[in-house]
Design a protein around this motif. Structure first.
Motif, PDB file in Angstrom:
ATOM      1  N   ASN A   1      32.627 -23.317 -28.432  1.00 47.22           N
ATOM      2  CA  ASN A   1      33.450 -22.381 -29.213  1.00 47.22           C
ATOM      3  C   ASN A   1      33.380 -22.689 -30.698  1.00 47.22           C
ATOM      4  O   ASN A   1      33.243 -21.786 -31.525  1.00 47.22           O
ATOM      5  CB  ASN A   1      34.911 -22.441 -28.769  1.00 47.22           C
ATOM      6  CG  ASN A   1      35.136 -21.638 -27.500  1.00 47.22           C
ATOM      7  OD1 ASN A   1      34.289 -20.837 -27.107  1.00 47.22           O
ATOM      8  ND2 ASN A   1      36.262 -21.869 -26.858  1.00 47.22           N
TER       9      ASN A   1
ATOM     10  N   SER B   1      41.202 -24.115 -31.645  1.00 49.51           N
ATOM     11  CA  SER B   1      40.613 -24.054 -30.315  1.00 49.51           C
ATOM     12  C   SER B   1      41.117 -25.173 -29.380  1.00 49.51           C
ATOM     13  O   SER B   1      41.047 -25.039 -28.159  1.00 49.51           O
ATOM     14  CB  SER B   1      39.090 -24.165 -30.457  1.00 49.51           C
ATOM     15  OG  SER B   1      38.457 -23.524 -29.403  1.00 49.51           O
TER      16      SER B   1
ATOM     17  N   THR C   1      43.263 -24.523 -26.181  1.00 46.85           N
ATOM     18  CA  THR C   1      42.552 -23.934 -25.045  1.00 46.85           C
ATOM     19  C   THR C   1      41.897 -25.031 -24.208  1.00 46.85           C
ATOM     20  O   THR C   1      41.963 -25.014 -22.976  1.00 46.85           O
ATOM     21  CB  THR C   1      41.467 -22.957 -25.535  1.00 46.85           C
ATOM     22  OG1 THR C   1      42.091 -22.036 -26.447  1.00 46.85           O
ATOM     23  CG2 THR C   1      40.844 -22.201 -24.392  1.00 46.85           C
TER      24      THR C   1
ATOM     25  N   THR D   1      42.834 -25.856 -20.395  1.00 44.99           N
ATOM     26  CA  THR D   1      41.799 -25.821 -19.356  1.00 44.99           C
ATOM     27  C   THR D   1      41.855 -27.114 -18.544  1.00 44.99           C
ATOM     28  O   THR D   1      41.865 -27.096 -17.314  1.00 44.99           O
ATOM     29  CB  THR D   1      40.391 -25.663 -19.973  1.00 44.99           C
ATOM     30  OG1 THR D   1      40.429 -24.558 -20.888  1.00 44.99           O
ATOM     31  CG2 THR D   1      39.340 -25.408 -18.915  1.00 44.99           C
TER      32      THR D   1
ATOM     33  N   LEU E   1      44.004 -18.358 -18.328  1.00 42.61           N
ATOM     34  CA  LEU E   1      43.565 -19.006 -19.564  1.00 42.61           C
ATOM     35  C   LEU E   1      42.904 -18.066 -20.549  1.00 42.61           C
ATOM     36  O   LEU E   1      42.911 -18.323 -21.748  1.00 42.61           O
ATOM     37  CB  LEU E   1      42.601 -20.145 -19.237  1.00 42.61           C
ATOM     38  CG  LEU E   1      43.278 -21.478 -19.474  1.00 42.61           C
ATOM     39  CD1 LEU E   1      44.307 -21.742 -18.409  1.00 42.61           C
ATOM     40  CD2 LEU E   1      42.262 -22.568 -19.539  1.00 42.61           C
ATOM     41  N   PHE E   2      42.336 -16.961 -20.033  1.00 41.79           N
ATOM     42  CA  PHE E   2      41.567 -16.132 -20.953  1.00 41.79           C
ATOM     43  C   PHE E   2      42.239 -14.808 -21.289  1.00 41.79           C
ATOM     44  O   PHE E   2      41.839 -14.146 -22.231  1.00 41.79           O
ATOM     45  CB  PHE E   2      40.138 -15.967 -20.440  1.00 41.79           C
ATOM     46  CG  PHE E   2      39.415 -17.288 -20.436  1.00 41.79           C
ATOM     47  CD1 PHE E   2      39.114 -17.920 -21.644  1.00 41.79           C
ATOM     48  CD2 PHE E   2      39.109 -17.947 -19.255  1.00 41.79           C
ATOM     49  CE1 PHE E   2      38.480 -19.163 -21.652  1.00 41.79           C
ATOM     50  CE2 PHE E   2      38.485 -19.187 -19.262  1.00 41.79           C
ATOM     51  CZ  PHE E   2      38.181 -19.798 -20.460  1.00 41.79           C
TER      52      PHE E   2
ATOM     53  N   THR F   1      44.710 -14.550 -22.966  1.00 41.24           N
ATOM     54  CA  THR F   1      45.590 -15.242 -23.906  1.00 41.24           C
ATOM     55  C   THR F   1      44.977 -15.079 -25.287  1.00 41.24           C
ATOM     56  O   THR F   1      43.832 -14.643 -25.418  1.00 41.24           O
ATOM     57  CB  THR F   1      45.611 -16.754 -23.620  1.00 41.24           C
ATOM     58  OG1 THR F   1      44.253 -17.229 -23.636  1.00 41.24           O
ATOM     59  CG2 THR F   1      46.269 -17.086 -22.302  1.00 41.24           C
TER      60      THR F   1
ATOM     61  N   ASN G   1      43.303 -16.926 -26.937  1.00 38.26           N
ATOM     62  CA  ASN G   1      42.559 -18.187 -27.014  1.00 38.26           C
ATOM     63  C   ASN G   1      41.499 -18.182 -28.110  1.00 38.26           C
ATOM     64  O   ASN G   1      41.090 -19.213 -28.588  1.00 38.26           O
ATOM     65  CB  ASN G   1      41.907 -18.512 -25.663  1.00 38.26           C
ATOM     66  CG  ASN G   1      40.853 -17.513 -25.286  1.00 38.26           C
ATOM     67  OD1 ASN G   1      41.156 -16.328 -25.152  1.00 38.26           O
ATOM     68  ND2 ASN G   1      39.620 -17.948 -25.147  1.00 38.26           N
TER      69      ASN G   1
ATOM     70  N   THR H   1      50.263 -17.850 -22.486  1.00 39.89           N
ATOM     71  CA  THR H   1      50.192 -17.534 -23.914  1.00 39.89           C
ATOM     72  C   THR H   1      51.224 -18.341 -24.711  1.00 39.89           C
ATOM     73  O   THR H   1      50.920 -18.879 -25.785  1.00 39.89           O
ATOM     74  CB  THR H   1      50.456 -16.022 -24.113  1.00 39.89           C
ATOM     75  OG1 THR H   1      49.350 -15.308 -23.549  1.00 39.89           O
ATOM     76  CG2 THR H   1      50.588 -15.671 -25.589  1.00 39.89           C
TER      77      THR H   1
ATOM     78  N   MET I   1      50.251 -21.940 -24.998  1.00 42.48           N
ATOM     79  CA  MET I   1      49.140 -22.070 -25.945  1.00 42.48           C
ATOM     80  C   MET I   1      49.656 -21.961 -27.378  1.00 42.48           C
ATOM     81  O   MET I   1      49.281 -22.757 -28.262  1.00 42.48           O
ATOM     82  CB  MET I   1      48.108 -20.976 -25.662  1.00 42.48           C
ATOM     83  CG  MET I   1      46.843 -21.087 -26.484  1.00 42.48           C
ATOM     84  SD  MET I   1      45.671 -19.789 -26.043  1.00 42.48           S
ATOM     85  CE  MET I   1      44.995 -20.437 -24.518  1.00 42.48           C
TER      86      MET I   1
ATOM     87  N   ARG J   1      49.495 -24.780 -30.301  1.00 42.10           N
ATOM     88  CA  ARG J   1      48.789 -24.442 -31.537  1.00 42.10           C
ATOM     89  C   ARG J   1      49.696 -24.640 -32.743  1.00 42.10           C
ATOM     90  O   ARG J   1      49.274 -25.151 -33.788  1.00 42.10           O
ATOM     91  CB  ARG J   1      48.325 -22.995 -31.438  1.00 42.10           C
ATOM     92  CG  ARG J   1      47.321 -22.611 -32.465  1.00 42.10           C
ATOM     93  CD  ARG J   1      46.746 -21.263 -32.111  1.00 42.10           C
ATOM     94  NE  ARG J   1      45.676 -21.346 -31.133  1.00 42.10           N
ATOM     95  CZ  ARG J   1      45.348 -20.357 -30.309  1.00 42.10           C
ATOM     96  NH1 ARG J   1      46.033 -19.225 -30.307  1.00 42.10           N
ATOM     97  NH2 ARG J   1      44.336 -20.510 -29.477  1.00 42.10           N
TER      98      ARG J   1
END
Ligand SMILES: Nc1ncnc2c1ncn2[C@@H]1O[C@H](COP(=O)(O)OP(=O)(O)O)[C@@H](O)[C@H]1O
Ligand SMILES: [Mg+2]
Lengths: 251, 272
Positions: free
Chosen positions: A36, A61, A64, A68, A180-181, A183, A185, A206, A209, A213
């Motif tokens: 990423n 990033s 994420t 994971t 996870l995705f 979101t 991300n 979300t 995350m 963040r």
């Protein structure tokens, strides 16, 4: 309580003895992390990308990668293995309270994830990530991720006890893709397309995350942390109570 | 049957029923079983595959809910006080359920801890049991590396950690070679000699004949014969007016309707 600790200790030792089960937990998140950064680092340069708050894309990033790593449900895979192998019944035939069997596994998942999260954060730091909220924020980050790992494993354990099949439990772990995705991300939520934004807003992950963040990029934002706290608290209460019910009614 | 003897039964089951709910309806695996095993007995539960042996054992050991009927094990009601029962029994199920990443010693020590022993007591009990089942030499290897017979012996040892009043063994020798089978038989005799009641299921007639003072033959969820091996043989001899003593084989075939004549008949039809 003693029984839970004894079983958690055994589960930790089991994890240490089957390192092969821990490899993907490190490898897959770090792989995507590096990929990423490599792919998006140029699109989102540090200066000129306000949502990075002065850090590189790696900092954006990192949550994420952490999520994971926390969404493998390893404890449930061990649990279903022992259901299939019959050791689960041996444990059920001992006079321990049965909740200890599921709680021991969950506790080992919590502990394992504390380690995994710490290692991945350290790798992130090698990529220049700073944790804006400082050491206390780091501890909070560990707690958030370890709690999520426990919740995720808890739901996987429900599937393990319901299906009693390793194949079914393995398949169920793919739930981590939408979780996870769907979101923010890749970019913050307000920069997603409308349908994606709706999906992300409905996805509890979300909020976890965004809290992670925020700890990394900004510091302590009460409202953001509170939302994650509510998601995790509800998730944990649900996961634990459903696990205890599932094992008490296991037939 | 309400005298002092009834209170002292090691296992007592009345009208025990288990119906499994499956996608295509219910399976009546056990259809009303009455059992009474006295303390100190080795009681054999003999039946063909699918007869309901494991289902019965799982109900008696609190691993499976009872659809109807009731059971007491070591004087404790199975449904009302499952934890009380678990304190007093040892269980070795049909699939020797072991954690293969642990060594024999670790497994036994953990088992002791789960039965409430402190770390030191659990360790010394583990050592005793390793000696009993003659696994001291492999005690510290992961049980994954054990042979089938060694796994069974380890499983047997885990069932003895709490010095149970009643030991349940579900097909303890199925799949073992003859030599390993003899070793398990010896262990069972040793354990029983120390006063433990043994409830043992088996598909092997010889095993029942060798080990069990009394046995029940179960077929299709119901008990079809019960008594000592010699009683069962004598009954068949009298009923069929045989001029020789039948074997337990004959008793079993008679009880389960799986006659040699029918098998022979099938073969002849095929040849014709
Ligand atoms: N979990 C289950 N669900 C549905 N049917 C079952 C289940 N377990 C066993 N049975 C059925 O119940 C019957 C008795 O099985 P079991 O007690 O395992 O027999 P045995 O141990 O004598 O071989 C068999 O017909 C078996 O197919
Ligand atoms: Mg069976």
């Amino acid at each position: 309580m003693t029984e839970t600790l004894v079983l958690a200790k055994r589960a930790v030792i089991e994890g240490v003895r089957s390192m092969e089960s821990l490899m993907p937990v490190f490898f897959i998140p770090l792989f995507f992390f590096v990929v990423n950064i490599g792919q998006a680092g140029k699109i989102f340069p540090s200066e000129g990308t306000p949502f990075l708050e002065g850090q590189g894309y790696a900092a954006f990033s990192l949550p994420t990668a952490l999520l994971t790593a926390a969404s493998f449900g390893t404890a449930a895979l061990f649990l279903v293995e022992e259901i299939e192998g019959g050791y689960f019944d041996k444990l059920r035939a001992t006079p321990i309270p049965r909740y200890a069997i599921v709680m021991g596994r969950l506790l080992s998942e919590t502990l394992k994830n504390l380690l995994v999260t710490a290692v991945i954060v350290v790798v992130g730091m090698l990529f220049g990530v700073r944790i804006e909220s400082g050491p206390l924020g780091f501890v909070l980050l560990l707690a958030i991720m370890a709690t999520w790992a426990t919740v995720f494993s808890g739901f996987m354990q429900l599937i393990a006890m319901k299906s009693r099949s390793a194949a079914a439990t393995n398949s169920a772990s793919f739930i981590f893709f939408p979780l996870l995705f769907l979101t923010p991300n890749f970019v913050p939520r307000d920069q997603l397309t409308r349908p994606m934004e709706i999906a992300a807003s409905l996805n509890p992950v979300t909020y976890i995350m965004e809290a992670a963040r925020s700890l990394i990029l900004k510091g302590f934002e009460g409202d953001v942390l509170l939302k994650a706290g509510v998601v995790l608290a509800v998730g944990l209460v649900l996961a634990i109570s459903l696990n205890v019910r599932a094992i008490n009614n296991y037939d | 049957m309400t005298g002092t003897k009834a209170a002292g039964a090691a296992i007592e089951a009345t009208g025990l029923v288990k119906s499994y709910k499956t996608k295509d309806g219910t399976v009546d695996a056990v259809r009303g079983i009455d059992l009474r095993v006295e303390p100190g007995e080795v009681f054999g539960f003999l039946g063909p595959n699918g007869a309901g042996k494991s289902t019965t054992v799982r109900m008696l050991t609190t691993l499976l809910s009872i659809t109807s009927g009731s059971a007491r094990v070591a004087g404790v009601d199975v449904a009302a006080d499952p934890s009380g029962v678990r304190h007093k029994i040892g269980v070795a199920l049909q699939e020797a359920g072991l954690d293969e990443r642990q060594s024999g010693r670790e497994l036994l020590t953990l088992q002791g801890r789960l039965f409430g022993l402190g770390p030191a007591d659990a360790a010394s009990r583990a050592q005793e049991l390793l000696e009993l089942v003659e696994l001291t030499e492999s005690a510290d290897r992961p049980s994954k590396s054990y042979s089938g017979g060694m796994k069974r012996r380890l499983d047997l040892a885990t069932a003895l950690v709490n010095r149970p009043d009643v030991l349940f063994l579900d097909e303890p020798t199925t799949g073992l070679d003859p030599a390993s089978r003899l070793v398990i038989w010896d262990e069972v005799r040793k354990i029983n000699a120390r006063g433990t009641t043994v409830f043992l299921t088996t598909q092997y007639l010889e095993e029942a004949d060798q080990l069990c003072g009394r046995l029940a033959i179960i077929d299709d969820g119901l008990i079809v014969r019960e008594g000592t091996p010699s009683e069962l043989k004598a009954e068949l001899r009298a009923r069929r007016s045989l001029d020789h003593d039948p074997t337990l084989d004959d008793v079993f075939l008679d009880a389960t309707g799986r006659t040699r004549e029918r098998q022979a008949g099938d073969v002849q039809e095929v040849q014709a």
